[in-house]
Design a protein around this motif. Structure first.
Motif, PDB file in Angstrom:
ATOM      1  N   ALA A 156      -1.041  22.347  -3.991  1.00  0.00           N
ATOM      2  CA  ALA A 156       0.133  21.626  -3.497  1.00  0.00           C
ATOM      3  C   ALA A 156       0.164  20.274  -4.217  1.00  0.00           C
ATOM      4  O   ALA A 156      -0.878  19.710  -4.538  1.00  0.00           O
ATOM      5  N   GLU A 157       1.363  19.793  -4.473  1.00  0.00           N
ATOM      6  CA  GLU A 157       1.504  18.498  -5.139  1.00  0.00           C
ATOM      7  C   GLU A 157       2.627  17.698  -4.479  1.00  0.00           C
ATOM      8  O   GLU A 157       3.734  17.591  -5.004  1.00  0.00           O
ATOM      9  N   PRO A 158       2.316  17.106  -3.316  1.00  0.00           N
ATOM     10  CA  PRO A 158       3.347  16.316  -2.636  1.00  0.00           C
ATOM     11  C   PRO A 158       3.638  15.005  -3.376  1.00  0.00           C
ATOM     12  O   PRO A 158       2.738  14.389  -3.944  1.00  0.00           O
ATOM     13  N   HIS A 159       4.898  14.624  -3.381  1.00  0.00           N
ATOM     14  CA  HIS A 159       5.361  13.346  -3.918  1.00  0.00           C
ATOM     15  C   HIS A 159       6.064  12.627  -2.775  1.00  0.00           C
ATOM     16  O   HIS A 159       6.939  13.213  -2.129  1.00  0.00           O
ATOM     17  N   ASN A 160       5.679  11.382  -2.512  1.00  0.00           N
ATOM     18  CA  ASN A 160       6.267  10.633  -1.405  1.00  0.00           C
ATOM     19  C   ASN A 160       6.710   9.256  -1.885  1.00  0.00           C
ATOM     20  O   ASN A 160       6.000   8.604  -2.646  1.00  0.00           O
ATOM     21  N   THR A 161       7.868   8.828  -1.408  1.00  0.00           N
ATOM     22  CA  THR A 161       8.366   7.496  -1.726  1.00  0.00           C
ATOM     23  C   THR A 161       8.001   6.563  -0.579  1.00  0.00           C
ATOM     24  O   THR A 161       8.216   6.890   0.589  1.00  0.00           O
ATOM     25  N   LEU A 162       7.428   5.422  -0.931  1.00  0.00           N
ATOM     26  CA  LEU A 162       6.993   4.442   0.043  1.00  0.00           C
ATOM     27  C   LEU A 162       7.784   3.158  -0.120  1.00  0.00           C
ATOM     28  O   LEU A 162       8.002   2.692  -1.244  1.00  0.00           O
ATOM     29  N   ASP A 163       8.214   2.579   0.999  1.00  0.00           N
ATOM     30  CA  ASP A 163       8.754   1.218   0.996  1.00  0.00           C
ATOM     31  C   ASP A 163       7.553   0.291   1.104  1.00  0.00           C
ATOM     32  O   ASP A 163       6.714   0.466   2.006  1.00  0.00           O
ATOM     33  N   VAL A 164       7.426  -0.669   0.184  1.00  0.00           N
ATOM     34  CA  VAL A 164       6.210  -1.481   0.113  1.00  0.00           C
ATOM     35  C   VAL A 164       6.527  -2.974  -0.007  1.00  0.00           C
ATOM     36  O   VAL A 164       7.548  -3.367  -0.557  1.00  0.00           O
ATOM     37  N   THR A 165       5.597  -3.757   0.520  1.00  0.00           N
ATOM     38  CA  THR A 165       5.588  -5.196   0.316  1.00  0.00           C
ATOM     39  C   THR A 165       4.178  -5.561  -0.123  1.00  0.00           C
ATOM     40  O   THR A 165       3.207  -5.265   0.582  1.00  0.00           O
ATOM     41  N   PHE A 166       4.067  -6.166  -1.296  1.00  0.00           N
ATOM     42  CA  PHE A 166       2.776  -6.561  -1.854  1.00  0.00           C
ATOM     43  C   PHE A 166       2.658  -8.081  -1.848  1.00  0.00           C
ATOM     44  O   PHE A 166       3.618  -8.773  -2.192  1.00  0.00           O
ATOM     45  N   ASN A 167       1.477  -8.561  -1.488  1.00  0.00           N
ATOM     46  CA  ASN A 167       1.129  -9.968  -1.678  1.00  0.00           C
ATOM     47  C   ASN A 167       0.059  -9.983  -2.758  1.00  0.00           C
ATOM     48  O   ASN A 167      -0.890  -9.187  -2.708  1.00  0.00           O
ATOM     49  N   LEU A 168       0.226 -10.862  -3.729  1.00  0.00           N
ATOM     50  CA  LEU A 168      -0.697 -10.920  -4.856  1.00  0.00           C
ATOM     51  C   LEU A 168      -1.189 -12.349  -5.060  1.00  0.00           C
ATOM     52  O   LEU A 168      -0.503 -13.307  -4.698  1.00  0.00           O
ATOM     53  N   LEU A 169      -2.378 -12.452  -5.658  1.00  0.00           N
ATOM     54  CA  LEU A 169      -2.942 -13.739  -6.032  1.00  0.00           C
ATOM     55  C   LEU A 169      -3.263 -13.706  -7.516  1.00  0.00           C
ATOM     56  O   LEU A 169      -3.714 -12.672  -8.028  1.00  0.00           O
ATOM     57  N   ARG A 170      -3.055 -14.833  -8.181  1.00  0.00           N
ATOM     58  CA  ARG A 170      -3.446 -14.949  -9.583  1.00  0.00           C
ATOM     59  C   ARG A 170      -4.866 -15.505  -9.586  1.00  0.00           C
ATOM     60  O   ARG A 170      -5.109 -16.623  -9.136  1.00  0.00           O
ATOM     61  N   ILE A 171      -5.789 -14.705 -10.095  1.00  0.00           N
ATOM     62  CA  ILE A 171      -7.198 -15.087 -10.142  1.00  0.00           C
ATOM     63  C   ILE A 171      -7.674 -14.915 -11.577  1.00  0.00           C
ATOM     64  O   ILE A 171      -7.552 -13.824 -12.146  1.00  0.00           O
ATOM     65  N   GLY A 172      -8.207 -15.980 -12.144  1.00  0.00           N
ATOM     66  CA  GLY A 172      -8.676 -15.919 -13.528  1.00  0.00           C
ATOM     67  C   GLY A 172      -7.564 -15.540 -14.494  1.00  0.00           C
ATOM     68  O   GLY A 172      -7.812 -14.872 -15.495  1.00  0.00           O
ATOM     69  N   GLY A 173      -6.335 -15.939 -14.184  1.00  0.00           N
ATOM     70  CA  GLY A 173      -5.204 -15.637 -15.053  1.00  0.00           C
ATOM     71  C   GLY A 173      -4.606 -14.256 -14.878  1.00  0.00           C
ATOM     72  O   GLY A 173      -3.654 -13.904 -15.568  1.00  0.00           O
ATOM     73  N   HIS A 174      -5.139 -13.450 -13.934  1.00  0.00           N
ATOM     74  CA  HIS A 174      -4.657 -12.079 -13.716  1.00  0.00           C
ATOM     75  C   HIS A 174      -4.164 -11.924 -12.283  1.00  0.00           C
ATOM     76  O   HIS A 174      -4.773 -12.435 -11.347  1.00  0.00           O
TER      77      HIS A 174
END
Length: 190
Positions: A156-174
């Motif tokens: 089986a190969e399910p594909h699902n669409t997710l509504d997402v909210t990401f919080n990110l930090l810049r650490i060491g330039g990345h």
């Protein structure tokens, strides 16, 4: 009268301080990310979601299982390294715990998991300051799994669409994902 005037003056000073504080806030402003930051954030989200879906999969896949202890130990050792390329605290610890739980699950764990990844990432809004960002959009994720039958694995190969909210930090330039929330997009539930 003097008391009323002083109260109004005091209120005005407090309101001005609050407005000044709000205008100097480091909270992200909608779609304030530079094109370069937006590309970098998109790539770390794509890579992080792919790593999240594959950090616990033995190579080559083991089906029907059980997954040998040496393979499980290798997966547990590699999970923090793989996930650490895309995640930081507190999300990194959460992702590692999930991967380890899957790998050490005595009822099959990573057996019969053949693959996983991300079809696409769409970011509707990316807001950033110098060292933090918020990205809102959708991710289409997939997994390739099997149920074991006498005749062999049934894939089986399910594909699902997710509504997402990401919080990110810049650490060491990345950029790294520090937290994210998701829910299935309407109509994409399993």
């Amino acid at each position: 009268m003097l008391t009323l005037h002083l109260a109004m003056l005091r209120t005005s000073v407090i309101l001005a301080a609050l407005l000044l504080s709000a205008s100097c806030s480091s909270a992200p402003v909608s779609d304030s990310a530079t094109p370069q930051d937006r590309r970098s954030i998109l790539e770390v989200i794509r890579g992080g979601m792919a790593a999240e879906h594959t950090a616990f999969i033995p190579i080559p896949p083991v089906c029907p299982g059980p997954v040998p202890a040496t393979v499980r130990e290798q997966l547990v050792t590699q999970a923090p390294i793989r996930l650490g390329a895309y995640f930081t605290s507190p999300q990194l610890e959460k992702e590692i715990a999930i991967a380890i739980e899957v790998v050490t699950n005595p009822k099959g764990g990573p057996a019969c998991v053949y693959g996983g990844g991300v079809d696409w990432v769409r970011l509707d809004s990316v807001s950033s300051t110098r060292n933090s960002a918020e990205a809102i959009g959708q991710v289409r994720a997939w997994s390739r799994i099997a149920q074991w039958h006498v005749s062999g694995p049934k894939m089986a190969e399910p594909h699902n669409t997710l509504d997402v909210t990401f919080n990110l930090l810049r650490i060491g330039g990345h950029w790294l994902i520090s937290r994210y929330d998701w829910r299935f997009a309407p109509g994409s539930e399993p």
